[in-house]
Structure formats: structure tokens, C-alpha cells
Design a protein around this motif. Structure first.
Motif, PDB file in Angstrom:
ATOM      1  N   GLY A 120      14.425   4.618 -23.278  1.00  0.00           N
ATOM      2  CA  GLY A 120      13.702   3.318 -22.795  1.00  0.00           C
ATOM      3  C   GLY A 120      14.583   2.571 -21.797  1.00  0.00           C
ATOM      4  O   GLY A 120      15.421   3.424 -21.167  1.00  0.00           O
ATOM      5  N   THR A 121      14.346   1.335 -21.640  1.00  0.00           N
ATOM      6  CA  THR A 121      14.992   0.611 -20.513  1.00  0.00           C
ATOM      7  C   THR A 121      16.566   0.836 -20.610  1.00  0.00           C
ATOM      8  O   THR A 121      17.165   1.049 -19.308  1.00  0.00           O
ATOM      9  CB  THR A 121      14.498  -0.740 -20.380  1.00  0.00           C
ATOM     10  OG1 THR A 121      13.090  -0.764 -20.446  1.00  0.00           O
ATOM     11  CG2 THR A 121      15.001  -1.533 -19.105  1.00  0.00           C
ATOM     12  N   LEU A 171      19.894  -2.775 -11.422  1.00  0.00           N
ATOM     13  CA  LEU A 171      18.698  -3.151 -10.723  1.00  0.00           C
ATOM     14  C   LEU A 171      17.664  -2.097 -10.695  1.00  0.00           C
ATOM     15  O   LEU A 171      16.586  -1.991 -10.897  1.00  0.00           O
ATOM     16  CB  LEU A 171      18.783  -4.045  -9.544  1.00  0.00           C
ATOM     17  CG  LEU A 171      17.534  -4.670  -8.659  1.00  0.00           C
ATOM     18  CD1 LEU A 171      16.747  -5.746  -9.484  1.00  0.00           C
ATOM     19  CD2 LEU A 171      17.754  -5.308  -7.331  1.00  0.00           C
ATOM     20  N   ALA A 172      18.239  -1.086 -10.153  1.00  0.00           N
ATOM     21  CA  ALA A 172      17.430   0.112  -9.839  1.00  0.00           C
ATOM     22  C   ALA A 172      17.157   0.767 -11.171  1.00  0.00           C
ATOM     23  O   ALA A 172      15.592   1.010 -11.495  1.00  0.00           O
ATOM     24  CB  ALA A 172      18.449   1.254  -9.397  1.00  0.00           C
ATOM     25  N   GLY A 173      17.822   0.769 -12.156  1.00  0.00           N
ATOM     26  CA  GLY A 173      17.630   1.240 -13.694  1.00  0.00           C
ATOM     27  C   GLY A 173      16.541   0.524 -14.422  1.00  0.00           C
ATOM     28  O   GLY A 173      15.545   0.707 -14.756  1.00  0.00           O
ATOM     29  N   ALA A 174      16.830  -0.815 -14.247  1.00  0.00           N
ATOM     30  CA  ALA A 174      15.812  -1.678 -14.912  1.00  0.00           C
ATOM     31  C   ALA A 174      14.298  -1.612 -14.308  1.00  0.00           C
ATOM     32  O   ALA A 174      13.337  -1.389 -15.086  1.00  0.00           O
ATOM     33  CB  ALA A 174      16.380  -3.230 -14.792  1.00  0.00           C
ATOM     34  N   ILE A 218      11.406  -0.514 -16.964  1.00  0.00           N
ATOM     35  CA  ILE A 218      10.456  -1.487 -17.638  1.00  0.00           C
ATOM     36  C   ILE A 218       8.991  -1.020 -16.814  1.00  0.00           C
ATOM     37  O   ILE A 218       7.965  -1.670 -17.241  1.00  0.00           O
ATOM     38  CB  ILE A 218      10.688  -2.853 -17.250  1.00  0.00           C
ATOM     39  CG1 ILE A 218      10.755  -3.122 -15.467  1.00  0.00           C
ATOM     40  CG2 ILE A 218      11.834  -3.484 -17.700  1.00  0.00           C
ATOM     41  CD1 ILE A 218      11.074  -4.526 -15.172  1.00  0.00           C
ATOM     42  N   GLY A 219       8.841  -0.219 -16.005  1.00  0.00           N
ATOM     43  CA  GLY A 219       7.624   0.441 -15.428  1.00  0.00           C
ATOM     44  C   GLY A 219       7.362  -0.211 -14.145  1.00  0.00           C
ATOM     45  O   GLY A 219       6.302  -0.105 -13.826  1.00  0.00           O
ATOM     46  N   PHE A 220       8.286  -1.038 -13.759  1.00  0.00           N
ATOM     47  CA  PHE A 220       7.823  -1.833 -12.574  1.00  0.00           C
ATOM     48  C   PHE A 220       7.806  -0.902 -11.274  1.00  0.00           C
ATOM     49  O   PHE A 220       7.055  -1.329 -10.424  1.00  0.00           O
ATOM     50  CB  PHE A 220       8.878  -2.872 -12.305  1.00  0.00           C
ATOM     51  CG  PHE A 220       8.827  -3.999 -11.092  1.00  0.00           C
ATOM     52  CD1 PHE A 220       7.652  -4.840 -11.389  1.00  0.00           C
ATOM     53  CD2 PHE A 220       9.248  -3.925  -9.810  1.00  0.00           C
ATOM     54  CE1 PHE A 220       7.363  -5.839 -10.272  1.00  0.00           C
ATOM     55  CE2 PHE A 220       8.972  -4.643  -8.932  1.00  0.00           C
ATOM     56  CZ  PHE A 220       8.168  -5.672  -8.989  1.00  0.00           C
ATOM     57  N   VAL A 221       8.341   0.110 -11.193  1.00  0.00           N
ATOM     58  CA  VAL A 221       8.520   1.115 -10.427  1.00  0.00           C
ATOM     59  C   VAL A 221       7.616   2.484 -10.818  1.00  0.00           C
ATOM     60  O   VAL A 221       8.436   2.882 -11.692  1.00  0.00           O
ATOM     61  CB  VAL A 221       9.784   1.146  -9.534  1.00  0.00           C
ATOM     62  CG1 VAL A 221       9.552   2.478  -8.515  1.00  0.00           C
ATOM     63  CG2 VAL A 221      10.157   0.035  -8.793  1.00  0.00           C
ATOM     64  N   ASN A 222       6.712   3.114 -10.302  1.00  0.00           N
ATOM     65  CA  ASN A 222       6.157   4.221 -10.783  1.00  0.00           C
ATOM     66  C   ASN A 222       5.704   5.368  -9.643  1.00  0.00           C
ATOM     67  O   ASN A 222       6.035   6.433  -9.824  1.00  0.00           O
ATOM     68  CB  ASN A 222       4.878   3.802 -11.508  1.00  0.00           C
ATOM     69  CG  ASN A 222       4.991   3.082 -12.801  1.00  0.00           C
ATOM     70  OD1 ASN A 222       5.952   3.589 -13.617  1.00  0.00           O
ATOM     71  ND2 ASN A 222       4.737   1.905 -12.914  1.00  0.00           N
ATOM     72  N   THR A 223       5.126   4.626  -8.548  1.00  0.00           N
ATOM     73  CA  THR A 223       4.693   5.794  -7.589  1.00  0.00           C
ATOM     74  C   THR A 223       5.526   6.085  -6.486  1.00  0.00           C
ATOM     75  O   THR A 223       7.153   5.428  -6.597  1.00  0.00           O
ATOM     76  CB  THR A 223       3.649   5.247  -6.909  1.00  0.00           C
ATOM     77  OG1 THR A 223       3.988   4.032  -5.825  1.00  0.00           O
ATOM     78  CG2 THR A 223       2.469   4.552  -7.665  1.00  0.00           C
TER      79      THR A 223
END
Length: 202
Positions: free
Chosen positions: A115-116, A156-159, A163-168
């Protein structure tokens, strides 16, 4: 942009910083190598233990170990020449290492289905855990927890990944650039988090 290249830059920066701290504390040559290697790889080793990655995976980074050892050797043999450039560019290389390692640590945790919270812990440990171990072994208070905004950028990078804010891939590259720039701005402009000294408050 190659993550392997970023890992090399980060490994060199962390290994040199560990060697410099060891020489500032007047450690012998063995201590210089140990502190340099611990700074470069210690955070990743602890991360692997916490998120369930086999610790033996560390030994698959043979080329990075060789690069770290060469960097430490150069620091030990030519400290004055290297410090001249380190004082000018060292923090920028360190920012690249922090960003790349933090993102890679979060991706490790995310790919394992954690998880996050685990992504954040993995990012912080990979990005700044080695520096914390370096300072503890050198008998210093960890700088990343008191004098500069450092671990916050790893959080900040891990969060962002957790949380799925960064994927591609494009989003990951953008995240890398943002974290790197924020870290450079934080030491250039001397940003500090709020703090309170209990002895002064009483």
C-alpha cells in the motif's frame, strides 16, 4: 532518460558523500570505504528487508558496487581536487540520486502489491536511509532530519506513486524532475521545516 544512468549518478554521489564524512571524522581507509558503501547501499538494503525483497538481490548490483568503490578510491586519493567540484556540483548530483532512488524504492513496493504507507517508507529508506546510517556511524545527528528539507521530497515521491497519482513513464519522468528541482531549490534557498528547540522554549 535511463534509470540505470540515474542510479549510477546517485550511487556516485552517495558514495562520495560517505567517504567525505569519514575523512572529516578522520577515519582510516577501511572506515572510508565502509562509510561510502553504507551510504550508497544501506538504505536499499533496509528497504529490501522491510518490504520483503530478498536481501541477496543487492549482490546483483555488481557494476554499481564497482562504481561506488572507484568513487570512494578517487575521493580518498584526490580529496582536494574532488572537493573543489563537489562543493560546486555535489548537491545537484545528490538531488538526482535522492529523486531516482526514492522513485525506484516506491516502485519496488508498489510492484509487490504493498500500500501507500509501504511505498512512502520504501521511498524514504532508499532515498535517504543511507545518509542517515552514514551520520549515525559517524557519530552525527542525521542531517536529513534536522537541517535541510530532504526526506520530505522522498515522502512526496512515495505518496505520489502509492496513491496511484503517478503511473505512466512520462508521469514518472515528470515526478523525477519535480523532486530533483524541489531538492535543489530547498538547499539553494535554504528552506527549512518548522522546528522547535525545547530547551529554548522553556
Amino acid at each position: 532518460m535511463s534509470w540505470e544512468l540515474l542510479s549510477v549518478i546517485g550511487t556516485i554521489a552517495f558514495a562520495i558523500s560517505g567517504a567525505i564524512v569519514a575523512m572529516e571524522e578522520d577515519y582510516d581507509i577501511l572506515g572510508v570505504y565502509i562509510l561510502g558503501v553504507v551510504t550508497a547501499f544501506g538504505g536499499g538494503a533496509i528497504r529490501n528487508l522491510l518490504i520483503g525483497v530478498p536481501i541477496a538481490n543487492l549482490w546483483e548490483q555488481d557494476s554499481l558496487f564497482q562504481i561506488a568503490l572507484l568513487s570512494i578510491t578517487a575521493t580518498f586519493l584526490f580529496p582536494k581536487n574532488l572537493l573543489k567540484y563537489w562543493n560546486k556540483w555535489g548537491n545537484s548530483f545528490d538531488a538526482v540520486g535522492l529523486s531516482a532512488f526514492a522513485i525506484q524504492g516506491a516502485l519496488f513496493a508498489n510492484e509487490m502489491g504493498h500500500g501507500t504507507s509501504a511505498c512512502i517508507v520504501a521511498a524514504v529508506l532508499t532515498g535517504s536511509g543511507g545518509g542517515m546510517l552514514r551520520d549515525v556511524l559517524a557519530g552525527r545527528k542525521p542531517l536529513v532530519l534536522r537541517s535541510e528539507i530532504y526526506a520530505l521530497w522522498a515522502i512526496l515521491a512515495g505518496a505520489s506513486i502509492g496513491i496511484g497519482f503517478v503511473n505512466t513513464t512520462i508521469e514518472l519522468v515528470l515526478l523525477f524532475v519535480i523532486i530533483t528541482v524541489l531538492r535543489i531549490l530547498s538547499f539553494s534557498l535554504k528552506w527549512r521545516l518548522p522546528h522547535r528547540n525545547l530547551q529554548r522554549s522553556l
